[in-house]
Design a protein around this motif. Structure first.
Motif, PDB file in Angstrom:
ATOM      1  N   GLY A 196       0.908  -1.226  -0.122  1.00 59.26           N
ATOM      2  CA  GLY A 196      -0.054   0.117  -0.103  1.00 59.26           C
ATOM      3  C   GLY A 196       1.060   1.188   0.161  1.00 59.26           C
ATOM      4  N   LEU A 197       1.876   1.181   0.819  1.00 59.01           N
ATOM      5  CA  LEU A 197       2.899   2.542   0.727  1.00 59.01           C
ATOM      6  C   LEU A 197       3.598   2.549  -0.370  1.00 59.01           C
ATOM      7  CD1 LEU A 197       3.812   2.335   4.500  1.00 59.01           C
ATOM      8  CD2 LEU A 197       2.430   3.900   3.562  1.00 59.01           C
ATOM      9  N   LEU A 198       4.159   1.378  -1.060  1.00 60.05           N
ATOM     10  CA  LEU A 198       4.587   1.619  -2.569  1.00 60.05           C
ATOM     11  C   LEU A 198       3.671   2.142  -3.347  1.00 60.05           C
ATOM     12  CD1 LEU A 198       6.815  -1.539  -2.402  1.00 60.05           C
ATOM     13  CD2 LEU A 198       7.605   0.822  -2.081  1.00 60.05           C
ATOM     14  N   CYS A 199       2.588   1.762  -3.265  1.00 60.41           N
ATOM     15  CA  CYS A 199       1.541   2.115  -4.241  1.00 60.41           C
ATOM     16  C   CYS A 199       1.182   3.625  -4.049  1.00 60.41           C
ATOM     17  CB  CYS A 199       0.362   1.597  -4.379  1.00 60.41           C
ATOM     18  SG  CYS A 199       0.087   0.333  -5.365  1.00 60.41           S
ATOM     19  N   ALA A 200       1.559   4.152  -2.643  1.00 59.84           N
ATOM     20  CA  ALA A 200       0.966   5.427  -2.566  1.00 59.84           C
ATOM     21  C   ALA A 200       2.100   6.361  -2.608  1.00 59.84           C
ATOM     22  CB  ALA A 200       0.835   5.541  -0.987  1.00 59.84           C
ATOM     23  N   GLY A 201       3.430   5.897  -2.689  1.00 60.19           N
ATOM     24  CA  GLY A 201       4.517   6.785  -2.999  1.00 60.19           C
ATOM     25  C   GLY A 201       5.171   6.429  -4.232  1.00 60.19           C
ATOM     26  N   THR A 202       6.262   6.660  -4.403  1.00 51.23           N
ATOM     27  CA  THR A 202       6.988   6.487  -5.581  1.00 51.23           C
ATOM     28  C   THR A 202       6.924   5.000  -6.224  1.00 51.23           C
ATOM     29  OG1 THR A 202       9.126   6.476  -4.462  1.00 51.23           O
ATOM     30  CG2 THR A 202       8.315   8.530  -5.684  1.00 51.23           C
TER      31      THR A 202
ATOM     32  N   PRO B 170      15.463  -7.667   3.202  1.00 47.64           N
ATOM     33  CA  PRO B 170      16.535  -6.407   3.479  1.00 47.64           C
ATOM     34  C   PRO B 170      16.035  -5.250   2.680  1.00 47.64           C
ATOM     35  CG  PRO B 170      17.671  -7.699   2.324  1.00 47.64           C
ATOM     36  CD  PRO B 170      16.390  -8.636   2.556  1.00 47.64           C
ATOM     37  N   THR B 171      16.221  -4.112   3.451  1.00 49.27           N
ATOM     38  CA  THR B 171      15.695  -2.765   2.712  1.00 49.27           C
ATOM     39  C   THR B 171      17.240  -2.250   2.519  1.00 49.27           C
ATOM     40  OG1 THR B 171      15.899  -1.636   4.950  1.00 49.27           O
ATOM     41  CG2 THR B 171      13.817  -2.479   4.296  1.00 49.27           C
TER      42      THR B 171
ATOM     43  N   GLY C 175      13.533  17.862 -10.347  1.00 48.80           N
ATOM     44  CA  GLY C 175      14.414  18.774  -9.314  1.00 48.80           C
ATOM     45  C   GLY C 175      14.023  18.433  -7.847  1.00 48.80           C
ATOM     46  N   GLN C 176      13.144  17.556  -7.542  1.00 48.48           N
ATOM     47  CA  GLN C 176      13.103  17.290  -6.111  1.00 48.48           C
ATOM     48  C   GLN C 176      13.508  15.936  -5.707  1.00 48.48           C
ATOM     49  OE1 GLN C 176       9.150  18.737  -4.177  1.00 48.48           O
ATOM     50  NE2 GLN C 176       8.434  18.655  -6.345  1.00 48.48           N
ATOM     51  N   GLN C 177      14.254  15.976  -4.751  1.00 44.39           N
ATOM     52  CA  GLN C 177      14.944  14.703  -4.226  1.00 44.39           C
ATOM     53  C   GLN C 177      14.530  14.323  -2.992  1.00 44.39           C
ATOM     54  OE1 GLN C 177      19.690  14.719  -6.221  1.00 44.39           O
ATOM     55  NE2 GLN C 177      19.180  14.754  -3.909  1.00 44.39           N
ATOM     56  N   ARG C 178      14.496  12.865  -2.567  1.00 44.52           N
ATOM     57  CA  ARG C 178      13.991  12.378  -1.610  1.00 44.52           C
ATOM     58  C   ARG C 178      14.641  10.969  -1.475  1.00 44.52           C
ATOM     59  NH1 ARG C 178       9.772  13.769   1.716  1.00 44.52           N
ATOM     60  NH2 ARG C 178       9.457  12.371   3.346  1.00 44.52           N
ATOM     61  N   GLU C 179      15.104  10.502  -0.277  1.00 46.21           N
ATOM     62  CA  GLU C 179      15.326   9.322   0.005  1.00 46.21           C
ATOM     63  C   GLU C 179      14.390   8.506   0.440  1.00 46.21           C
ATOM     64  OE1 GLU C 179      18.790   9.500   2.949  1.00 46.21           O
ATOM     65  OE2 GLU C 179      20.214  10.129   1.578  1.00 46.21           O
ATOM     66  N   LEU C 180      14.265   7.295  -0.048  1.00 48.40           N
ATOM     67  CA  LEU C 180      13.620   6.404   0.205  1.00 48.40           C
ATOM     68  C   LEU C 180      13.994   5.086   0.764  1.00 48.40           C
ATOM     69  CD1 LEU C 180      11.355   6.736  -3.416  1.00 48.40           C
ATOM     70  CD2 LEU C 180      10.828   7.706  -0.933  1.00 48.40           C
ATOM     71  N   GLU C 181      13.442   4.426   1.490  1.00 48.51           N
ATOM     72  CA  GLU C 181      13.811   3.205   2.038  1.00 48.51           C
ATOM     73  C   GLU C 181      12.962   2.047   1.690  1.00 48.51           C
ATOM     74  OE1 GLU C 181      16.384   1.095   4.696  1.00 48.51           O
ATOM     75  OE2 GLU C 181      16.186   3.370   4.247  1.00 48.51           O
ATOM     76  N   LEU C 182      13.685   1.215   0.658  1.00 49.81           N
ATOM     77  CA  LEU C 182      12.992   0.463  -0.257  1.00 49.81           C
ATOM     78  C   LEU C 182      13.007  -0.914   0.298  1.00 49.81           C
ATOM     79  CD1 LEU C 182      13.344   1.646  -3.694  1.00 49.81           C
ATOM     80  CD2 LEU C 182      11.242   2.324  -2.180  1.00 49.81           C
ATOM     81  N   PRO C 183      12.261  -1.888   0.224  1.00 45.83           N
ATOM     82  CA  PRO C 183      12.303  -3.183   0.474  1.00 45.83           C
ATOM     83  C   PRO C 183      12.905  -4.085  -0.572  1.00 45.83           C
ATOM     84  CG  PRO C 183       9.900  -2.905  -0.055  1.00 45.83           C
ATOM     85  CD  PRO C 183      10.529  -1.576   0.130  1.00 45.83           C
TER      86      PRO C 183
ATOM     87  N   LYS D  19      16.605   1.441  -8.989  1.00 42.58           N
ATOM     88  CA  LYS D  19      16.730   0.016  -8.273  1.00 42.58           C
ATOM     89  C   LYS D  19      16.205  -1.032  -9.334  1.00 42.58           C
ATOM     90  CE  LYS D  19      15.633  -2.337  -3.793  1.00 42.58           C
ATOM     91  NZ  LYS D  19      15.072  -3.735  -4.514  1.00 42.58           N
ATOM     92  N   SER D  20      16.970  -1.464  -9.919  1.00 46.14           N
ATOM     93  CA  SER D  20      16.510  -2.235 -11.236  1.00 46.14           C
ATOM     94  C   SER D  20      16.462  -3.643 -10.859  1.00 46.14           C
ATOM     95  CB  SER D  20      17.272  -2.166 -12.296  1.00 46.14           C
ATOM     96  OG  SER D  20      18.927  -2.442 -12.122  1.00 46.14           O
ATOM     97  N   GLU D  21      16.746  -4.173  -9.730  1.00 47.88           N
ATOM     98  CA  GLU D  21      16.691  -5.699  -9.299  1.00 47.88           C
ATOM     99  C   GLU D  21      15.816  -5.910  -8.371  1.00 47.88           C
ATOM    100  OE1 GLU D  21      19.508  -8.965 -10.415  1.00 47.88           O
ATOM    101  OE2 GLU D  21      19.909  -8.642  -8.169  1.00 47.88           O
ATOM    102  N   TYR D  22      15.063  -6.822  -8.270  1.00 46.25           N
ATOM    103  CA  TYR D  22      14.206  -7.034  -6.967  1.00 46.25           C
ATOM    104  C   TYR D  22      14.768  -8.538  -6.454  1.00 46.25           C
ATOM    105  CZ  TYR D  22      11.802 -11.108  -9.123  1.00 46.25           C
ATOM    106  OH  TYR D  22      11.615 -12.243  -9.512  1.00 46.25           O
TER     107      TYR D  22
END
Length: 869
Positions: free
Chosen positions: A12-18, A352-353, A362-370, A383-386
């Motif tokens: 849900g949060l992934l769908c909510a964010g980038t 792991p994340t 032009g806007q940057q944000r650090e994302l903690e991705l699973p 992040k091109s590999e899951y």
């Protein structure tokens, strides 16, 4: 928080964010062009299209697409010269989906003509039985007593290893006398008959291909004065040797014990009411509380789950056939989970994340991705590999790197699951603006993302075999899952099948936690695939903010609050025929604002016969029953002597939790190595509870964390409502544990509702001074932070922080009490140094104490060395 809750929240949060906006793109649902047809003409405005009455300009793709307001607008009778061959040639026609004509898909065979079958969402001629080149029976290994009925399923593959779903041509027969029965189709039920030892007794014949399952049948008689306990590996069905099974009385004192031999069976001396516990060093312990050996069958099956962090493996890969757009390409991938995933550790579900930096406009944000996330810009693979961790199970000889298949299964070194992915293509302009604010408001981001759910695509690969290897650092409590060299490579199609079914689900009234209604709900659309587990196929998101009441907020296009719009794909690419399930999961955000709160959730499971297209919610799907209350108020005394109203080593609720509708309580203790101890209890005994035995040597006591200071373990409490699928009768712990047609291995299949609360470990940490050896002014204020502990002196509070001193005559013997959380729920407590407290090398100890001033048991404290000049 259980693994399924974490998975759905992450999706849900992934769908909510980038990343979940990666679930979006304006051209994902574009209908395929008719064979040999010309592309829709390019455009910049609607007037560039052949007729604005029948077309609109998709500015994201700069192409003309068929427009509509109703389903009839997509028909040739209405469109005349602008008829759409893909709609008129499809037996199911087209749907008008968000103003676009989209080819209708089927969700089951019954929706097609009698000579056709539903495959990959289309009505086609079913494949012949001659297409079968291999098959596999699930379960492939069964042990039980005479008279037990067991359902078997078969999966089929062609010569290239791709799944084949047959409509006919499958026959089941009994091979020998160990079982009786026969049947046809993808599943059949057999009855265990004559006693036997690991005999290939059940055979599926698919065209010219055959496959079998091994069966062990136990004699029906159990000696008087004993209980026969069968101990197996839950996920493979294999027998477990050297498991110690003990019986304990009401005080937790051991009264009998026996060890399983080669047959996985222990005859445990037991009379009257006892609690039975199975211990095995490589597996989670399992306790069945209050078993009456006088009135029961005295025949039990206790399946154990392997320690989750000691072995790891899974799948990895990327996404292929990406759309040629300038948008963000995003997705989330995973492997199916057994049952409902309630006993899967987070590390086995999410992995792991990693931290990535995303630059958009032009806007940057650090994302903690699973590990399962995929994010890519056309010129920048963010992040091109899951990576998708998987849970062990069974495998076959085709798995590379495995020389002895049976040994690999028994040692937990292999598994077979279904790989799944939800992915899409999103214009950067559609990313919720709140994501790039100074702080992320979870509810706001989710609410802004609801319209994007229509843009999901589903991809599945039914049969993925993988190896599991020892986890580096697991023995020290610091497992490292980053090395994926041994993972199986599985690439997903970026746009395999759209989530073409949009419908509304009526979510029942939300439960409360700590006086407030839960903050929202997710609806996960999934398929239960025999032998593979739960496979997500779609998602719905709802929030409960305006107002925060029993109903989820009103969503655009739906007629009333409490309705949740869901987007879902049908079963496809080998999953056809699997049972559809909707899981409505209500969650609480309390832990985000209150460090004493735990992760709370409640869920309902609803079987579905088929999927519908009903975007306006004119006939919403009704969820049976209501949410179970959050199981708050449980306590466990970690000591052997009475403490705060509890007997030694007693688990119970201090007051009636009101868990009406629940049929069993499951409490899970987890230590720092991820080793578990699960206790099953009838809800009617919630306030009397159970006293746990002290594990006999050499088994560790997993109610403790396993650190040097002997602190308490993690504790998760689940209330579960389980019912027989045929009669609907409730299944309590004893009914599930007795060796019969229903059993604990199938608990996920029987579960219709659950509620869970993750009881946080009470801890205290220093904020100021933040390092040893610093100087602190006289009579100044020091600060600590508590977690998993409600600071205060009220009736619902846990106690307060007591500060004591050693190492200086001016401070020795003095104490300071801090019973006010000065940070509005963030657990920060200020403590003023007492007058006259000075000295060099003063050791300050912050200790958590109960309302009476006595230190918690086990003790929870933290020290800081300071100079007070």
């Amino acid at each position: 928080m259980n693994a399924l809750t974490r998975l759905v929240l992450t999706m849900g949060l992934l769908c909510a964010g980038t990343v979940v906006n990666g679930c979006a793109s304006d051209d994902l649902n574009e209908p395929p062009l008719p064979p040999g047809g010309d592309p829709n003409p390019p455009c910049t405005v609607d007037q560039d299209c052949p007729d604005p009455a029948f077309f609109f300009c998709n500015t994201a793709a700069s192409r003309c697409e068929a427009a509509c307001r109703t389903r009839e607008d997509c028909s040739g009778a209405k469109r005349g010269g602008y008829a759409l061959a893909e709609c008129d040639n499809n037996p199911l026609g087209c749907q008008c989906d968000q103003g676009k004509c989209v080819v209708s898909l089927c969700s089951r065979d019954a929706e097609c003509q009698s000579t056709q079958a539903c495959r990959d969402g289309r009505c086609v001629a079913p494949p012949p039985a001659s297409a079968a080149s291999a098959c596999q029976v699930t379960p492939d290994f069964v042990i039980g007593r005479q008279g037990t009925r067991v359902r078997f399923d078969v999966t089929v593959s062609d010569a290239s290893g791709k799944p084949v779903v047959l409509s006919e041509g499958i026959r089941w027969v009994a091979a020998g006398t160990a079982v009786s029965g026969e049947g046809s189709g993808s599943s059949a039920t057999f009855t265990l008959a004559a006693p036997s030892q690991a005999t290939e007794a059940v055979e599926a014949r698919v065209g010219t291909v055959t496959c079998r399952a091994r069966v062990t049948v136990l004699a029906e008689a159990v000696p008087e004065g004993s209980v026969r306990v069968l101990v197996t590996d839950e996920l493979s069905g294999r027998l477990l040797q050297e498991a110690l099974v003990v019986a304990a009385d009401a005080a937790g004192i051991l009264t009998g014990a026996a060890t399983t031999g080669e047959g996985g069976v222990a005859l445990v001396p037991a009379t009257g009411v006892v609690s039975l516990t199975a211990f095995h060093a490589d597996y989670g312990y399992l306790t069945l509380a209050h078993y009456d050996a006088a009135s029961g069958s005295r025949d039990l099956s206790l399946p154990l789950r392997r320690n989750p962090l000691e072995l790891y493996g899974g799948a990895k890969g990327t996404f292929r056939n990406l759309p040629a757009t300038a948008n963000l390409h995003m997705g989330f991938a995973g492997l199916s989970t057994p049952g409902l995933g309630l006993e899967v550790a987070p590390e086995q579900q999410i992995g792991p994340t990693s931290t990535v930096t995303l630059n958009l406009g032009g806007q940057q944000r650090e994302l903690e991705l699973p590990a399962g996330a995929y994010v890519a810009l056309p010129s920048n693979p963010v992040k091109s590999e899951y990576g998708a961790p998987g849970v062990a199970g069974v495998c076959d000889a085709s798995l590379q790197g495995v020389t002895n298949t049976e040994e690999a299964i028994r040692s937990g070194a292999c598994g077979t699951r279904t790989a799944w992915a939800l992915a899409g293509d999103v214009p950067p302009a559609e990313i919720p603006p709140s994501l790039f604010g100074p702080t992320v408001d979870v509810s706001q981001v989710l609410a802004q993302s609801i319209p994007l759910l229509r843009r999901f695509q589903s991809s599945v690969v039914r049969d993925v075999q993988f190896r599991l290897a020892p986890t580096p650092g697991a023995s020290s409590g610091e497992p490292d899952f980053h090395d994926t060299a041994h993972f199986t490579t599985v690439d997903h199609d970026f746009q395999q099948l759209p989530l073409s079914f949009q419908f509304a689900v009526r979510v029942p009234s939300l439960p409360r936690y700590r006086g407030s209604f839960l903050d929202g709900a997710f609806v996960l659309g999934a398929a239960g695939v025999p032998g593979r587990g739960l496979v997500p196929l779609g998602l719905g998101i709802a929030v409960n903010v305006s107002p925060a009441d029993p109903n989820t907020d009103l969503q655009a296009g739906l007629p009333a609050p409490g309705l949740v719009s869901v987007r879902m794909a049908p079963t496809h690419h080998g999953l056809e025929g699997s049972a559809y399930r909707l899981i409505a999961l209500a969650t609480s955000n309390a832990a985000l604002n209150d460090t004493s709160a735990g992760a709370a959730s409640s869920a309902l499971v609803e079987p579905l016969a088929s999927l519908s297209f009903d975007p306006r919610g004119s006939a919403p799907v009704q969820i049976s029953g209501g949410f179970l209350p959050i199981p708050d108020g449980a306590r466990y005394n970690f000591n052997a002597v009475p403490y705060r109203g509890l007997e030694g080593r007693q688990f119970r609720f201090l007051a009636d939790p009101g868990l009406n509708g629940a049929t069993l309580l499951r409490s899970v203790f987890t230590n720092r190595l991820g080793h578990r101890w699960t206790v099953l209890l009838e809800p009617g005994r919630a306030t009397s509870g159970v006293r746990l035995p002290v594990p006999p040597a050499p088994f560790e006591d997993r109610t403790y964390f396993g650190d040097l200071t002997g602190t308490r373990s993690l504790l998760l409490v689940q209330a579960i409502s389980a019912h027989k699928p045929e009669s609907g009768g409730g299944l309590d712990p004893v009914a599930l544990a007795e060796a019969d047609d229903v059993n604990l291995e199938r608990l996920g299949e029987f579960t219709r509702a659950w509620a869970a609360l993750d009881y946080r470990r009470p801890e205290v940490a220093w904020l100021a001074p933040d390092l040893d050896g610093l100087s602190v002014p006289r009579e100044s204020t020091v600060r600590v932070r508590t977690t998993g502990f409600r600071v205060g002196s009220g009736p619902t509070d846990d106690g307060y922080v007591q500060l004591s001193f050693t190492g200086s005559l001016g401070c020795e013997g003095q104490t300071v009490r801090g019973d006010v959380d000065t940070s509005q729920g963030h657990g920060e407590v200020e403590l003023k140094l007492p007058t006259g407290c000075t000295g060099l090398g003063v050791i300050m100890t912050a200790t958590l104490v109960d309302p009476s001033g006595a230190p918690l048991r086990p003790a929870v404290s933290s020290t800081r060395l300071a100079n007070i000049p």
